[in-house]
Design a protein around this motif. Sequence first.
Motif, PDB file in Angstrom:
ATOM      1  N   LYS A 267       0.838  -1.219   0.000  1.00  0.00           N
ATOM      2  CA  LYS A 267       0.000   0.000   0.000  1.00  0.00           C
ATOM      3  C   LYS A 267       0.865   1.258   0.000  1.00  0.00           C
ATOM      4  O   LYS A 267       0.382   2.341  -0.310  1.00  0.00           O
ATOM      5  CB  LYS A 267      -0.938  -0.012   1.213  1.00  0.00           C
ATOM      6  N   ASN A 268       2.128   1.097   0.374  1.00  0.00           N
ATOM      7  CA  ASN A 268       3.031   2.248   0.337  1.00  0.00           C
ATOM      8  C   ASN A 268       3.940   2.210  -0.893  1.00  0.00           C
ATOM      9  O   ASN A 268       5.019   2.811  -0.901  1.00  0.00           O
ATOM     10  CB  ASN A 268       3.825   2.341   1.639  1.00  0.00           C
ATOM     11  N   LYS A 269       3.506   1.516  -1.932  1.00  0.00           N
ATOM     12  CA  LYS A 269       4.171   1.472  -3.263  1.00  0.00           C
ATOM     13  C   LYS A 269       5.587   0.929  -3.197  1.00  0.00           C
ATOM     14  O   LYS A 269       6.460   1.342  -3.959  1.00  0.00           O
ATOM     15  CB  LYS A 269       4.191   2.862  -3.889  1.00  0.00           C
ATOM     16  N   LEU A 270       5.820   0.055  -2.240  1.00  0.00           N
ATOM     17  CA  LEU A 270       7.174  -0.489  -2.108  1.00  0.00           C
ATOM     18  C   LEU A 270       7.247  -1.947  -2.577  1.00  0.00           C
ATOM     19  O   LEU A 270       8.310  -2.569  -2.476  1.00  0.00           O
ATOM     20  CB  LEU A 270       7.647  -0.365  -0.652  1.00  0.00           C
ATOM     21  N   LEU A 271       6.136  -2.482  -3.077  1.00  0.00           N
ATOM     22  CA  LEU A 271       6.142  -3.876  -3.544  1.00  0.00           C
ATOM     23  C   LEU A 271       5.885  -3.857  -5.056  1.00  0.00           C
ATOM     24  O   LEU A 271       4.740  -3.857  -5.501  1.00  0.00           O
ATOM     25  CB  LEU A 271       5.065  -4.692  -2.823  1.00  0.00           C
ATOM     26  N   THR A 272       6.984  -3.817  -5.809  1.00  0.00           N
ATOM     27  CA  THR A 272       6.857  -3.691  -7.268  1.00  0.00           C
ATOM     28  C   THR A 272       7.702  -4.773  -7.947  1.00  0.00           C
ATOM     29  O   THR A 272       8.362  -5.571  -7.265  1.00  0.00           O
ATOM     30  CB  THR A 272       7.377  -2.312  -7.746  1.00  0.00           C
ATOM     31  N   SER A 273       7.705  -4.744  -9.278  1.00  0.00           N
ATOM     32  CA  SER A 273       8.514  -5.726 -10.027  1.00  0.00           C
ATOM     33  C   SER A 273      10.003  -5.411  -9.896  1.00  0.00           C
ATOM     34  O   SER A 273      10.844  -6.158 -10.371  1.00  0.00           O
ATOM     35  CB  SER A 273       8.107  -5.736 -11.493  1.00  0.00           C
ATOM     36  N   LYS A 274      10.335  -4.287  -9.234  1.00  0.00           N
ATOM     37  CA  LYS A 274      11.740  -3.943  -9.011  1.00  0.00           C
ATOM     38  C   LYS A 274      12.102  -4.080  -7.539  1.00  0.00           C
ATOM     39  O   LYS A 274      13.062  -3.479  -7.056  1.00  0.00           O
ATOM     40  CB  LYS A 274      12.001  -2.508  -9.470  1.00  0.00           C
ATOM     41  N   THR A 275      11.296  -4.833  -6.794  1.00  0.00           N
ATOM     42  CA  THR A 275      11.527  -4.992  -5.352  1.00  0.00           C
ATOM     43  C   THR A 275      12.149  -6.337  -5.041  1.00  0.00           C
ATOM     44  O   THR A 275      11.741  -7.356  -5.606  1.00  0.00           O
ATOM     45  CB  THR A 275      10.174  -4.903  -4.590  1.00  0.00           C
ATOM     46  N   VAL A 276      13.115  -6.325  -4.121  1.00  0.00           N
ATOM     47  CA  VAL A 276      13.625  -7.592  -3.588  1.00  0.00           C
ATOM     48  C   VAL A 276      13.556  -7.540  -2.059  1.00  0.00           C
ATOM     49  O   VAL A 276      14.092  -6.628  -1.425  1.00  0.00           O
ATOM     50  CB  VAL A 276      15.044  -7.918  -4.110  1.00  0.00           C
ATOM     51  N   MET A 277      12.821  -8.492  -1.484  1.00  0.00           N
ATOM     52  CA  MET A 277      12.605  -8.560  -0.039  1.00  0.00           C
ATOM     53  C   MET A 277      13.371  -9.746   0.536  1.00  0.00           C
ATOM     54  O   MET A 277      13.223 -10.877   0.044  1.00  0.00           O
ATOM     55  CB  MET A 277      11.118  -8.763   0.266  1.00  0.00           C
ATOM     56  N   ALA A 278      14.142  -9.496   1.584  1.00  0.00           N
ATOM     57  CA  ALA A 278      14.976 -10.557   2.142  1.00  0.00           C
ATOM     58  C   ALA A 278      14.218 -11.384   3.184  1.00  0.00           C
ATOM     59  O   ALA A 278      13.351 -10.867   3.901  1.00  0.00           O
ATOM     60  CB  ALA A 278      16.215  -9.955   2.783  1.00  0.00           C
ATOM     61  N   HIS A 279      14.569 -12.636   3.249  1.00  0.00           N
ATOM     62  CA  HIS A 279      14.109 -13.627   4.240  1.00  0.00           C
ATOM     63  C   HIS A 279      12.721 -14.209   3.936  1.00  0.00           C
ATOM     64  O   HIS A 279      12.609 -15.310   3.442  1.00  0.00           O
ATOM     65  CB  HIS A 279      14.189 -13.080   5.673  1.00  0.00           C
ATOM     66  N   ALA A 280      11.628 -13.501   4.303  1.00  0.00           N
ATOM     67  CA  ALA A 280      10.256 -13.920   3.953  1.00  0.00           C
ATOM     68  C   ALA A 280       9.895 -15.324   4.450  1.00  0.00           C
ATOM     69  O   ALA A 280       9.121 -16.035   3.809  1.00  0.00           O
ATOM     70  CB  ALA A 280      10.070 -13.833   2.433  1.00  0.00           C
ATOM     71  N   CYS A 281      10.450 -15.702   5.617  1.00  0.00           N
ATOM     72  CA  CYS A 281      10.217 -17.067   6.130  1.00  0.00           C
ATOM     73  C   CYS A 281       8.766 -17.314   6.528  1.00  0.00           C
ATOM     74  O   CYS A 281       8.295 -18.444   6.499  1.00  0.00           O
ATOM     75  CB  CYS A 281      11.059 -17.310   7.376  1.00  0.00           C
ATOM     76  N   HIS A 282       8.082 -16.241   6.971  1.00  0.00           N
ATOM     77  CA  HIS A 282       6.780 -16.470   7.611  1.00  0.00           C
ATOM     78  C   HIS A 282       5.614 -15.835   6.845  1.00  0.00           C
ATOM     79  O   HIS A 282       4.613 -15.452   7.445  1.00  0.00           O
ATOM     80  CB  HIS A 282       6.826 -15.948   9.059  1.00  0.00           C
ATOM     81  N   LEU A 283       5.759 -15.751   5.529  1.00  0.00           N
ATOM     82  CA  LEU A 283       4.665 -15.180   4.724  1.00  0.00           C
ATOM     83  C   LEU A 283       3.530 -16.189   4.570  1.00  0.00           C
ATOM     84  O   LEU A 283       3.782 -17.396   4.438  1.00  0.00           O
ATOM     85  CB  LEU A 283       5.161 -14.791   3.326  1.00  0.00           C
TER      86      LEU A 283
END
Length: 401
Positions: A267-283
């Motif tokens: 919602k804050n425009k930070l999740l795009t096709s140019k985003t890389v998020m580290a870890h994500a173990c508990h999604l």
Amino acid sequence: MGSPQPPPLAHVFRGTFVHSSRSQPMEILHEHLLGVDDSGTIVFLEQSDQQEQLAKKWGFRTSDIRELSNYEFFMPGMVDTHIHAPQYSFTGTRVDLPLLQWLTTYTFPTEAKYKDSDFAEEVYTRVVRRTLKNGTTTACYFATIYTDTSLLLAEILDKFGQRAFVGKVCMDVNDSVPQYKEITADSVQETERFVKELLEKKYPRVQPIITPRFGPSCTEDLLHALGNLAQAHDLHVQSHISENEEEVKVVENMFPAYQNYTELYDKNKLLTSKTVMAHACHLSEEELKLFSLRGAAISHCPSSNFSLCSGILNVQMVLKHDVKLGLGTALGLDDVIGNFEVGKEFDALLINTKASDSPFDLFSADNFEDTVQKFLYLGDDRNISEVYVAGKQVVPFSSSV
Ligand code: GUN
Ligand code: FE
């Protein structure tokens, strides 16, 4: 009159090339010729029996060809999708606390020292040299909250020739180590300055990346402003998400208006096709669906997850949802690097499987695939005799750096 001769090639190599293509996870090309032009681009990769025609077309002589021995091969350079340059000073130590306590006890006090440019220069030079020597031709770096030394990291990367993204870390919440945080407006202004000054340097292969540290370190105002900045300048974004359960709870309490952690970034425009998020173990599966919809990538950090007992990423589940996944990779550079297709830049490692101090042994029953596997599982920098980024040899280091 014949057609005009192209400019001289920077390199012509003959030997074995190992890479992966869309159709084959591991392709071993023996007896091939690869040519690189002076911009660093691969201009041909063909069987050696095409040598005569290639030599005519590209204007090289037999004496211009660098011949590999039969125990050497080229493979693509490695890509590290998530690395904290300032934490290199204590790498291999201090892994006795869970994430949030590890951050406040060791990480934030160490990162605060990077206001000092002499200290920053020493560690940043060492991390760039060490990763290059170990075959990392591309890396996505977190620096610290300090703009000037983050720009210094970019300068060092350009000098040594590593391809990189560099992020000035943004964080305006830090109750435990209050000296290591920013005022919201300053964080945004300094990020704008960082991006502007880095782009003005026109380094060919070092780019800025918007870097909110993670949910617990940021106010909604900061996330909102950084999302707008990323959108306005079409920039890459990196952060951390759902690394450990305590962190996920903190985010739930801090941001009750959001359904989940992924939505906070989205919602804050930070999740795009140019985003890389580290870890994500508990999604959750719902969150993975949103990652897939936005084309955002996950950087898998198994070693860190194991050391800090943060959790285990269910890789099968991530792949089931068709989410881009990289080891610490997938930076959206796949049209530029990643394998030895014609038109891509030559980022490559020359592997010597019989280096005098090689950490593994080869036996007569080993076929070439076994040899490659032995290097991948047991090899190290002792087997990496040369490293190239965009056709330029960056290891062994040149005497000018
Ligand atoms: N989450 C926020 N900052 C960090 C960091 O520096 N390291 C790790 N592993 N997780 C984080
Ligand atoms: Fe990290």
